[in-house]
Design an enzyme around this catalytic site. Structure first.
Site, PDB file in Angstrom:
ATOM      1  N   GLY A  10      31.092  -2.647  19.239  1.00  0.00           N
ATOM      2  CA  GLY A  10      30.171  -3.639  18.931  1.00  0.00           C
ATOM      3  C   GLY A  10      30.781  -5.098  19.186  1.00  0.00           C
ATOM      4  O   GLY A  10      31.299  -5.229  20.314  1.00  0.00           O
ATOM      5  N   ASP A  58      31.279   8.925  13.474  1.00  0.00           N
ATOM      6  CA  ASP A  58      31.429   8.256  12.423  1.00  0.00           C
ATOM      7  C   ASP A  58      32.643   8.084  11.700  1.00  0.00           C
ATOM      8  O   ASP A  58      33.559   9.149  11.721  1.00  0.00           O
ATOM      9  CB  ASP A  58      30.369   8.587  11.032  1.00  0.00           C
ATOM     10  CG  ASP A  58      29.071   8.645  11.351  1.00  0.00           C
ATOM     11  OD1 ASP A  58      28.759   7.321  11.993  1.00  0.00           O
ATOM     12  OD2 ASP A  58      28.129   9.391  11.119  1.00  0.00           O
ATOM     13  N   LYS A  84      26.636  -5.152   8.655  1.00  0.00           N
ATOM     14  CA  LYS A  84      26.804  -6.441   8.403  1.00  0.00           C
ATOM     15  C   LYS A  84      25.463  -7.427   8.001  1.00  0.00           C
ATOM     16  O   LYS A  84      25.948  -8.753   8.113  1.00  0.00           O
ATOM     17  CB  LYS A  84      27.457  -7.205   9.771  1.00  0.00           C
ATOM     18  CG  LYS A  84      26.712  -7.042  10.939  1.00  0.00           C
ATOM     19  CD  LYS A  84      27.302  -7.493  12.074  1.00  0.00           C
ATOM     20  CE  LYS A  84      26.701  -7.470  13.364  1.00  0.00           C
ATOM     21  NZ  LYS A  84      27.505  -8.444  14.609  1.00  0.00           N
ATOM     22  N   SER A 124      35.355 -10.415   5.298  1.00  0.00           N
ATOM     23  CA  SER A 124      34.270 -11.498   5.298  1.00  0.00           C
ATOM     24  C   SER A 124      34.525 -12.686   4.415  1.00  0.00           C
ATOM     25  O   SER A 124      34.761 -12.496   3.447  1.00  0.00           O
ATOM     26  CB  SER A 124      32.603 -10.938   5.207  1.00  0.00           C
ATOM     27  OG  SER A 124      31.926 -12.028   5.260  1.00  0.00           O
ATOM     28  N   TYR A 148      26.434  -6.732   0.812  1.00  0.00           N
ATOM     29  CA  TYR A 148      27.358  -6.604   1.936  1.00  0.00           C
ATOM     30  C   TYR A 148      28.474  -7.048   1.505  1.00  0.00           C
ATOM     31  O   TYR A 148      29.625  -6.817   1.898  1.00  0.00           O
ATOM     32  CB  TYR A 148      26.670  -7.443   2.993  1.00  0.00           C
ATOM     33  CG  TYR A 148      27.681  -8.013   4.283  1.00  0.00           C
ATOM     34  CD1 TYR A 148      28.060  -7.075   5.063  1.00  0.00           C
ATOM     35  CD2 TYR A 148      28.103  -9.372   4.241  1.00  0.00           C
ATOM     36  CE1 TYR A 148      29.065  -7.464   6.061  1.00  0.00           C
ATOM     37  CE2 TYR A 148      29.061  -9.487   5.109  1.00  0.00           C
ATOM     38  CZ  TYR A 148      29.521  -8.613   6.179  1.00  0.00           C
ATOM     39  OH  TYR A 148      30.352  -9.040   7.061  1.00  0.00           O
ATOM     40  N   LYS A 152      32.475  -5.372   1.075  1.00  0.00           N
ATOM     41  CA  LYS A 152      33.750  -5.824   1.851  1.00  0.00           C
ATOM     42  C   LYS A 152      34.738  -5.954   0.804  1.00  0.00           C
ATOM     43  O   LYS A 152      36.115  -5.549   0.913  1.00  0.00           O
ATOM     44  CB  LYS A 152      33.343  -7.035   2.648  1.00  0.00           C
ATOM     45  CG  LYS A 152      32.559  -6.943   3.693  1.00  0.00           C
ATOM     46  CD  LYS A 152      33.253  -6.316   4.871  1.00  0.00           C
ATOM     47  CE  LYS A 152      32.532  -6.364   6.170  1.00  0.00           C
ATOM     48  NZ  LYS A 152      33.352  -5.577   7.301  1.00  0.00           N
ATOM     49  N   ASN A 198      22.105 -12.547  13.083  1.00  0.00           N
ATOM     50  CA  ASN A 198      22.817 -13.559  13.316  1.00  0.00           C
ATOM     51  C   ASN A 198      22.259 -14.803  14.006  1.00  0.00           C
ATOM     52  O   ASN A 198      21.423 -14.497  14.954  1.00  0.00           O
ATOM     53  CB  ASN A 198      24.296 -13.430  13.725  1.00  0.00           C
ATOM     54  CG  ASN A 198      25.094 -12.412  12.833  1.00  0.00           C
ATOM     55  OD1 ASN A 198      25.043 -12.414  11.640  1.00  0.00           O
ATOM     56  ND2 ASN A 198      26.104 -11.573  13.767  1.00  0.00           N
ATOM     57  N   VAL A 216      14.515 -21.212  10.695  1.00  0.00           N
ATOM     58  CA  VAL A 216      15.660 -21.917  10.171  1.00  0.00           C
ATOM     59  C   VAL A 216      15.365 -21.736   8.363  1.00  0.00           C
ATOM     60  O   VAL A 216      14.458 -22.315   8.005  1.00  0.00           O
ATOM     61  CB  VAL A 216      15.570 -23.295  10.401  1.00  0.00           C
ATOM     62  CG1 VAL A 216      17.130 -23.740   9.684  1.00  0.00           C
ATOM     63  CG2 VAL A 216      15.920 -23.362  12.003  1.00  0.00           C
TER      64      VAL A 216
END
Length: 334
Positions: A10, A58, A84, A124, A148, A152, A198, A216
């Site tokens: 990644g 995995d 993510k 995160s 998400y 975490k 992202n 945006v």
């Protein structure tokens, strides 16, 4: 040191692999390639002069991971594998719990069975939610507002409990802010499958004409220009933070958490303008409604990482933008 790097193909994983191998360590990459590309293995090899080991699969498959740990005599684990996207997690929370939490559980079971004592976890800043104060330090209350971030936080809690039960275990949770940029060679960078989640990969795709414009999300936040403000950190600084965390674990056991950021926030519009200056390209955009799960402003207090890990982000906003454009320019010619 032989390091198992989950999610190694990644965006962040590939840069961590380069930093590890450039320092003389061995990186063993595991990735199911759901949002990455196997060609990364060859690009990492081109950068560092030798190829990392790679396994497709995995991380939640205990027997699979145990076999890799034994075969490569793994000393430590850096766990990066996971979904993510904040927006996607709001729509499909069960998918995030299954992949992120259950995947981590299987990995930890494999580590325990093979007596692996050190892990660096990709956490995160999302776990802080909408900040109650700025800059955000590690003691900030946790207020997760999407699946998400909750996945975490669940994994952080799992690691904390395991460290209590096994005093010899060392776990560092690195709470990322917003990674951007690419390796200075332009060979590796942020190249997600499908529509980017992202900001920066979407910006560069608009700049090179792959997409018509950038959405945006939100222009009415209580920020100087109305758009969201984030702490953007160069991915190579972030990758070096993982090396610093591994060094820290060589002499520290127990559970630890550190923010990785620059300590400064930039708005979405500031990022667009900075990228336009570095690339010489125009980035058309349109202002649309806020995205569920986003916050107005977030940037890090990084004193703990500076003093405990002896780490600090050194690359500039200009470095982030220029390296992103170099990567996209090289990618477009392949």
């Amino acid at each position: 040191m032989n390091v198992l790097l989950t999610g190694g193909c990644g965006y962040i994983g590939s840069h961590v692999a380069v930093v590890l191998m450039s320092a003389g360590h061995e990186a063993v990459l595991v990735d199911n390639l759901s949002n990455s590309h196997q060609t990364i293995v060859d690009k990492v090899a081109e950068i560092v002069g030798r190829s990392p080991a790679f396994y497709q699969g995995d991380v939640g498959e205990v027997a699979f991971v145990r076999n890799i740990i034994r075969r490569h005599r793994i000393d430590a684990v850096i766990h990066l594998a996971g979904f993510k996207s904040v927006g996607e997690s709001v729509q499909q929370p069960l998918m995030y719990y299954q992949n992120n939490v259950c995947g981590a559980l299987g990995l930890l079971q494999a580590m325990e069975a093979e007596s692996i004592s050190n892990i660096v976890f990709s956490s995160s800043a999302t776990i802080y939610g909408d900040p109650q104060y700025l800059p955000v330090n590690e003691a900030h209350p946790k207020h997760v507002i999407n699946a998400y971030g909750r996945s975490k936080l669940h994994i952080e809690d799992m690691l904390r409990d395991i460290c209590i039960s096994r005093p010899s275990l060392g776990a560092v949770c690195l709470r990322y802010f917003n990674p951007v940029g690419a390796h200075q060679s332009g060979l590796i960078g942020d190249h997600p499958r499908g529509i980017p989640n992202n900001l920066m990969p979407y910006v560069v795709q608009v700049a090179c004409g792959e997409r018509e414009f950038l959405n945006v999300f939100g222009a009415d936040y209580p920020t100087p220009d109305g758009t969201g403000v984030r702490d953007y950190i160069h991915v190579m600084d972030l990758a070096e933070g993982h090396m610093a965390a591994l060094k820290y674990l060589s002499s520290n056991s127990g559970w630890h958490a550190f923010n990785l950021g620059t300590g400064r926030g930039y708005s979405v519009l500031e990022m667009i303008r900075a990228f336009e200056r570095q690339s010489g390209r125009t980035v058309p955009y349109r202002l649309v409604a806020r995205r569920e799960g986003d916050v107005a402003c977030s940037y890090a207090d990084v004193q703990a990482a500076t003093f405990e890990l002896n780490w600090k982000a050194t690359r500039s906003l200009e470095d982030m933008c220029s390296s992103s454009w170099l990567f996209q320019s090289r990618l477009s010619t392949e």
